[in-house]
Scaffold this motif. Structure first.
Motif, PDB file in Angstrom:
ATOM      1  N   ALA A 202       0.824  -1.217   0.000  1.00  0.00           N
ATOM      2  CA  ALA A 202       0.000   0.000   0.000  1.00  0.00           C
ATOM      3  C   ALA A 202       0.854   1.261   0.000  1.00  0.00           C
ATOM      4  CB  ALA A 202      -0.935  -0.006   1.206  1.00  0.00           C
ATOM      5  N   HIS A 203       2.082   1.149   0.510  1.00  0.00           N
ATOM      6  CA  HIS A 203       2.968   2.318   0.531  1.00  0.00           C
ATOM      7  C   HIS A 203       3.406   2.745  -0.883  1.00  0.00           C
ATOM      8  CE1 HIS A 203       3.222   3.249   4.681  1.00  0.00           C
ATOM      9  NE2 HIS A 203       3.826   2.122   5.057  1.00  0.00           N
ATOM     10  N   GLN A 204       3.179   1.918  -1.879  1.00  0.00           N
ATOM     11  CA  GLN A 204       3.452   2.382  -3.245  1.00  0.00           C
ATOM     12  C   GLN A 204       2.571   3.578  -3.586  1.00  0.00           C
ATOM     13  OE1 GLN A 204       3.896  -0.581  -6.402  1.00  0.00           O
ATOM     14  NE2 GLN A 204       3.914  -2.202  -4.848  1.00  0.00           N
ATOM     15  N   TRP A 205       1.377   3.619  -3.015  1.00  0.00           N
ATOM     16  CA  TRP A 205       0.474   4.755  -3.216  1.00  0.00           C
ATOM     17  C   TRP A 205       0.571   5.748  -2.066  1.00  0.00           C
ATOM     18  CZ3 TRP A 205      -0.554  -0.241  -4.499  1.00  0.00           C
ATOM     19  CH2 TRP A 205      -0.916  -0.491  -5.827  1.00  0.00           C
ATOM     20  N   PHE A 206       0.494   5.233  -0.841  1.00  0.00           N
ATOM     21  CA  PHE A 206       0.495   6.089   0.344  1.00  0.00           C
ATOM     22  C   PHE A 206       1.898   6.088   0.951  1.00  0.00           C
ATOM     23  CE2 PHE A 206      -3.593   3.961  -0.131  1.00  0.00           C
ATOM     24  CZ  PHE A 206      -4.429   5.056  -0.309  1.00  0.00           C
TER      25      PHE A 206
ATOM     26  N   ASP B 249       2.828  14.868   9.172  1.00  0.00           N
ATOM     27  CA  ASP B 249       1.750  14.283   8.385  1.00  0.00           C
ATOM     28  C   ASP B 249       1.945  12.782   8.149  1.00  0.00           C
ATOM     29  OD1 ASP B 249       0.702  17.014   7.786  1.00  0.00           O
ATOM     30  OD2 ASP B 249       2.584  17.167   6.670  1.00  0.00           O
ATOM     31  N   LEU B 250       2.689  12.134   9.029  1.00  0.00           N
ATOM     32  CA  LEU B 250       3.044  10.724   8.802  1.00  0.00           C
ATOM     33  C   LEU B 250       1.821   9.827   8.627  1.00  0.00           C
ATOM     34  CD1 LEU B 250       5.473   8.740   8.685  1.00  0.00           C
ATOM     35  CD2 LEU B 250       5.119   8.375  11.147  1.00  0.00           C
ATOM     36  N   TRP B 251       0.715  10.157   9.275  1.00  0.00           N
ATOM     37  CA  TRP B 251      -0.485   9.321   9.192  1.00  0.00           C
ATOM     38  C   TRP B 251      -1.008   9.205   7.766  1.00  0.00           C
ATOM     39  CZ3 TRP B 251      -5.578  10.474   7.740  1.00  0.00           C
ATOM     40  CH2 TRP B 251      -5.822  11.808   7.417  1.00  0.00           C
ATOM     41  N   VAL B 252      -0.716  10.184   6.921  1.00  0.00           N
ATOM     42  CA  VAL B 252      -1.154  10.117   5.531  1.00  0.00           C
ATOM     43  C   VAL B 252      -0.654   8.828   4.895  1.00  0.00           C
ATOM     44  CG1 VAL B 252      -0.930  11.199   3.255  1.00  0.00           C
ATOM     45  CG2 VAL B 252      -1.307  12.621   5.294  1.00  0.00           C
ATOM     46  N   ALA B 253       0.575   8.440   5.242  1.00  0.00           N
ATOM     47  CA  ALA B 253       1.134   7.185   4.726  1.00  0.00           C
ATOM     48  C   ALA B 253       0.769   5.999   5.608  1.00  0.00           C
ATOM     49  CB  ALA B 253       2.651   7.296   4.601  1.00  0.00           C
TER      50      ALA B 253
ATOM     51  N   ALA C 223      -7.208  12.698  -5.703  1.00  0.00           N
ATOM     52  CA  ALA C 223      -6.059  13.152  -4.905  1.00  0.00           C
ATOM     53  C   ALA C 223      -4.747  12.727  -5.542  1.00  0.00           C
ATOM     54  CB  ALA C 223      -6.163  12.596  -3.491  1.00  0.00           C
ATOM     55  N   PHE C 224      -4.676  11.473  -6.012  1.00  0.00           N
ATOM     56  CA  PHE C 224      -3.455  10.987  -6.644  1.00  0.00           C
ATOM     57  C   PHE C 224      -3.135  11.793  -7.898  1.00  0.00           C
ATOM     58  CE2 PHE C 224      -4.392   6.505  -4.851  1.00  0.00           C
ATOM     59  CZ  PHE C 224      -3.835   6.872  -3.634  1.00  0.00           C
ATOM     60  N   GLY C 225      -4.169  12.126  -8.666  1.00  0.00           N
ATOM     61  CA  GLY C 225      -3.944  12.842  -9.916  1.00  0.00           C
ATOM     62  C   GLY C 225      -3.500  14.269  -9.701  1.00  0.00           C
ATOM     63  N   GLN C 226      -4.004  14.911  -8.661  1.00  0.00           N
ATOM     64  CA  GLN C 226      -3.726  16.329  -8.460  1.00  0.00           C
ATOM     65  C   GLN C 226      -2.557  16.602  -7.520  1.00  0.00           C
ATOM     66  OE1 GLN C 226      -7.158  18.858  -7.725  1.00  0.00           O
ATOM     67  NE2 GLN C 226      -8.546  17.248  -8.441  1.00  0.00           N
ATOM     68  N   ASN C 227      -2.208  15.610  -6.694  1.00  0.00           N
ATOM     69  CA  ASN C 227      -1.226  15.891  -5.654  1.00  0.00           C
ATOM     70  C   ASN C 227      -0.071  14.902  -5.620  1.00  0.00           C
ATOM     71  OD1 ASN C 227      -2.482  18.139  -3.728  1.00  0.00           O
ATOM     72  ND2 ASN C 227      -4.134  16.807  -4.450  1.00  0.00           N
ATOM     73  N   ALA C 228       0.193  14.212  -6.733  1.00  0.00           N
ATOM     74  CA  ALA C 228       1.329  13.300  -6.756  1.00  0.00           C
ATOM     75  C   ALA C 228       2.579  14.076  -6.356  1.00  0.00           C
ATOM     76  CB  ALA C 228       1.486  12.695  -8.138  1.00  0.00           C
ATOM     77  N   GLY C 229       3.252  13.591  -5.344  1.00  0.00           N
ATOM     78  CA  GLY C 229       4.417  14.288  -4.817  1.00  0.00           C
ATOM     79  C   GLY C 229       4.338  14.344  -3.317  1.00  0.00           C
ATOM     80  N   SER C 230       3.490  15.229  -2.785  1.00  0.00           N
ATOM     81  CA  SER C 230       3.341  15.316  -1.333  1.00  0.00           C
ATOM     82  C   SER C 230       2.005  15.960  -0.994  1.00  0.00           C
ATOM     83  CB  SER C 230       4.484  16.127  -0.709  1.00  0.00           C
ATOM     84  OG  SER C 230       4.429  17.480  -1.131  1.00  0.00           O
ATOM     85  N   MET C 231       1.527  15.646   0.200  1.00  0.00           N
ATOM     86  CA  MET C 231       0.278  16.225   0.687  1.00  0.00           C
ATOM     87  C   MET C 231       0.393  16.516   2.175  1.00  0.00           C
ATOM     88  SD  MET C 231      -2.825  14.091  -1.149  1.00  0.00           S
ATOM     89  CE  MET C 231      -4.067  15.319  -0.728  1.00  0.00           C
ATOM     90  N   THR C 232      -0.179  17.642   2.575  1.00  0.00           N
ATOM     91  CA  THR C 232      -0.303  17.941   3.999  1.00  0.00           C
ATOM     92  C   THR C 232      -1.505  17.179   4.562  1.00  0.00           C
ATOM     93  OG1 THR C 232      -1.786  19.819   3.675  1.00  0.00           O
ATOM     94  CG2 THR C 232       0.591  20.259   3.593  1.00  0.00           C
ATOM     95  N   SER C 233      -1.614  17.138   5.876  1.00  0.00           N
ATOM     96  CA  SER C 233      -2.749  16.483   6.511  1.00  0.00           C
ATOM     97  C   SER C 233      -4.063  17.134   6.097  1.00  0.00           C
ATOM     98  CB  SER C 233      -2.597  16.525   8.037  1.00  0.00           C
ATOM     99  OG  SER C 233      -1.533  15.709   8.455  1.00  0.00           O
ATOM    100  N   GLN C 234      -4.082  18.468   6.043  1.00  0.00           N
ATOM    101  CA  GLN C 234      -5.308  19.160   5.675  1.00  0.00           C
ATOM    102  C   GLN C 234      -5.697  18.872   4.227  1.00  0.00           C
ATOM    103  OE1 GLN C 234      -7.356  21.228   7.845  1.00  0.00           O
ATOM    104  NE2 GLN C 234      -8.658  20.577   6.144  1.00  0.00           N
ATOM    105  N   GLN C 235      -4.736  18.844   3.340  1.00  0.00           N
ATOM    106  CA  GLN C 235      -5.028  18.510   1.946  1.00  0.00           C
ATOM    107  C   GLN C 235      -5.587  17.095   1.827  1.00  0.00           C
ATOM    108  OE1 GLN C 235      -1.049  19.433   0.397  1.00  0.00           O
ATOM    109  NE2 GLN C 235      -1.984  20.904  -1.009  1.00  0.00           N
TER     110      GLN C 235
END
Length: 357
Positions: free
Chosen positions: A27-31, A42-46, A139-151
């Motif tokens: 799952a970490h390939q995506w998250f 923001d570690l919980w995002v992953a 989300a994957f399409g618009q934010n590939a790279g990094s995301m904050t918790s709020q995003q």
């Protein structure tokens, strides 16, 4: 973690643990890779996402003949997270990280279990069962790279990225505040009107609460002997409401199937009605998660002096009968009893505890 078990016949638990770890890392390939947490805060995002989706993946991959996700996630992730959230040492899912030591400490139960439990809590609030996948693809399409918790919170809550999304805003406390909300139920003995109040504890063990601004969104599903009642969610601006009328002879169970993330307290009379129905075998609308949640809630309230231990013992006697085969119920009861064993060990209650067990 052990990924190879050299035993001639590895146990079911051992094989499933291996499957969960593999699914988590895949799952970490995506998250984690496609979407990387913006910072250690923001570690919980992953980690929370990988925890949640690993159970879904194992369920789909193994085809065990029962729903692995619904059977195990609540007992293995949500209830331990609730127990940890009662402690003064609890931390928000969103960690404040400014040093390497704080970054290391962010790999904790809040990031993994509570983060995953929050996603489980959020999914039923979306417009459809498949909305989470639509939201993630966006989300994957618009934010590939990094995301904050709020995003990420906003992305999960809607099909478009929106910083003023109301569903995301109303769930912020689950990510940015420590501890959890509590649903306190009271019933008017004359009218039978059930009133629910949401409380936000600043210190669970001291039974103090003073945060009236936390933006919890508490979906309410009340299970009764004959029906499931869905009620308007409580929010930061509507923290108490007269909700429905319950027959005085009936029991009721809030947070049906443990689908949301909060503790519940009932009047003694409802605890007694629940115990009687479970003992008689008539509480057929309660799921295994419902019974496990009742056991966990009862132990937590008893530990802080808000529920007599006679209720806890009565609940255990009613639930843990020879006919009870469900892992979730037994796992929860044994875990709570182990905690209680540690509290009374070497005390004057030690012998009484052993006799009870």
């Amino acid at each position: 973690a052990v990924l190879v078990d050299n035993a001639a016949a590895p146990s079911f638990a051992s094989r499933m643990r291996v499957a969960e770890i593999v699914a988590h890392e895949v799952a970490h390939q995506w998250f984690g890779n496609l979407i990387t947490p913006y910072y250690w805060n923001d570690l919980w995002v992953a980690e929370g996402s990988a925890t949640y989706f690993s159970y879904l993946a194992v369920d789909q991959a193994t085809q065990l003949g029962f729903n692995y996700y619904s059977t195990f996630f609540f007992a293995e992730e949500t209830l331990p997270a609730l127990n940890a959230d009662e402690l003064l040492s609890t931390s928000p899912v969103y960690h404040n990280v400014s040093t390497p030591a704080q970054a290391r400490s962010a790999f904790d139960i809040s990031s993994y279990s509570k983060g995953g439990s929050f996603i489980r809590h959020l999914v039923p609030q979306l417009t459809s069962a498949n909305a989470i996948w639509t939201n993630l693809r966006s989300a994957f399409g618009q934010n590939a790279g990094s995301m904050t918790s709020q995003q990420y919170l906003d992305a999960l809550s809607t099909t478009t990225i929106s910083f003023d999304n109301s569903l995301g805003d109303q769930n912020q406390a689950y990510i940015f505040k420590p501890t959890m909300p509590v649903f306190n139920v009271s019933v008017n003995n004359a009218s039978g009107v059930l009133t629910g109040t949401m409380m936000s504890y600043s210190n669970f063990y001291a039974h103090t609460y003073n945060d009236t601004t936390a933006s919890w969104l508490m979906p309410l599903k009340i299970q009764t002997p004959s029906s499931l009642i869905t009620l308007p969610s409580l929010t930061a601006t509507s923290r108490s409401a007269a909700m429905t009328t319950i027959p005085q002879t009936a029991w009721y169970k809030a947070n049906s199937d443990g689908s949301s993330y909060f503790r519940t307290q009932y009047p003694i009379s409802n605890w007694q009605n629940l115990i009687a129905a479970i003992a008689a075998g008539t509480a057929t609308t309660l799921t295994a998660n419902d019974k496990a949640g009742l056991i966990s809630d009862a132990f937590s309230w008893a530990e802080i002096g808000q529920l007599p231990y006679s209720i806890v013992i009565g609940l255990l006697n009613a639930t843990l009968k020879e006919t009870e085969q469900n892992y979730v119920v037994w796992r929860t009861a044994l875990s709570e009893l182990q905690t209680l064993r540690g509290l009374v060990q070497d005390s004057s209650c030690d012998g009484n505890f052993d006799s009870m067990v």
